[in-house]
Design a protein around this motif. Structure first.
Motif, short mmCIF file in Angstrom:
data_model
loop_
_atom_site.label_atom_id
_atom_site.label_comp_id
_atom_site.label_asym_id
_atom_site.label_seq_id
_atom_site.Cartn_x
_atom_site.Cartn_y
_atom_site.Cartn_z
N PRO A 62 0.98 -2.88 -4.45
CA PRO A 62 1.87 -3.76 -3.69
C PRO A 62 1.30 -5.16 -3.50
O PRO A 62 2.04 -6.14 -3.47
CB PRO A 62 2.06 -3.04 -2.36
CG PRO A 62 0.94 -2.07 -2.26
CD PRO A 62 0.57 -1.72 -3.66
N THR A 69 0.89 -4.10 2.73
CA THR A 69 1.21 -2.72 3.09
C THR A 69 0.01 -2.06 3.76
O THR A 69 -1.11 -2.56 3.69
CB THR A 69 1.57 -1.88 1.83
OG1 THR A 69 0.44 -1.85 0.96
CG2 THR A 69 2.77 -2.46 1.10
N MET A 123 3.13 3.83 0.78
CA MET A 123 2.68 2.60 1.42
C MET A 123 3.83 2.01 2.22
O MET A 123 4.95 1.87 1.71
CB MET A 123 2.23 1.59 0.35
CG MET A 123 1.31 2.16 -0.74
SD MET A 123 -0.24 2.84 -0.15
CE MET A 123 -1.09 1.33 0.26
N VAL A 125 5.54 -1.16 3.89
CA VAL A 125 5.56 -2.62 3.80
C VAL A 125 5.61 -3.17 5.22
O VAL A 125 6.48 -2.81 6.02
CB VAL A 125 6.78 -3.11 2.99
CG1 VAL A 125 6.82 -4.63 2.95
CG2 VAL A 125 6.76 -2.52 1.58
#
Length: 143
Positions: A62, A69, A123, A125
């Motif tokens: 990410p 994240t 994960m 955000v």
């Protein structure tokens, strides 16, 4: 102390692993050489080191997408021990992306292609407000 002191990738942490991840499209790659200081059982890499490497690879996916994240879940399957003196390749890529979640698959293989461990990560955000609360102004490396 900033991200330069990260245990896995920080280059200023004298006790860290100092791993450098490289982007390849949506995927990330790195190599790691197991030394005696990384053992759990005699001559075998500690599972926590394996977990840390897979978690960090999952976090870089990410990051390279411009997202901040945190890991919500990390599920690891240990397939074969990493031996002292062995070099492994770590790779990770996104498997599903939503507005608030990113799912990442990662694996660790040796130079012969033997899979040592795999992981699936979820994960979360972080919103700009959550980032500010944590003191993060921009994604790492994206300032």
């Amino acid at each position: 102390m900033g991200f330069d002191y990260c245990f896995v990738c920080g280059d200023k942490n004298p006790h860290g692993l100092n791993i450098k991840f490289h982007q390849d499209g949506d995927a990330v790659h790195a190599t790691f050489h197991c030394e005696e200081r990384h053992i759990g059982w005699p001559n075998v890499q500690h599972g926590g080191i394996t977990s840390s490497l897979l978690d960090e690879a999952s976090a870089y996916v990410p990051l390279n997408m411009g997202l901040v994240t945190v890991t919500a879940e990390l599920n690891i399957s240990f397939k074969a021990p990493v031996q002292v003196g062995e070099t492994v390749h770590i790779e990770a890529h996104p498997s599903k992306v939503t507005k608030r979640l990113l799912y990442v698959e990662a694996r660790m293989v040796n130079s012969e292609g033997e899979v040592k461990a795999t992981s699936s990560a979820k994960m979360i955000v972080l919103s700009p407000e959550q980032q500010a609360k944590m003191g993060i102004e921009a994604p790492i490396g994206r300032e």
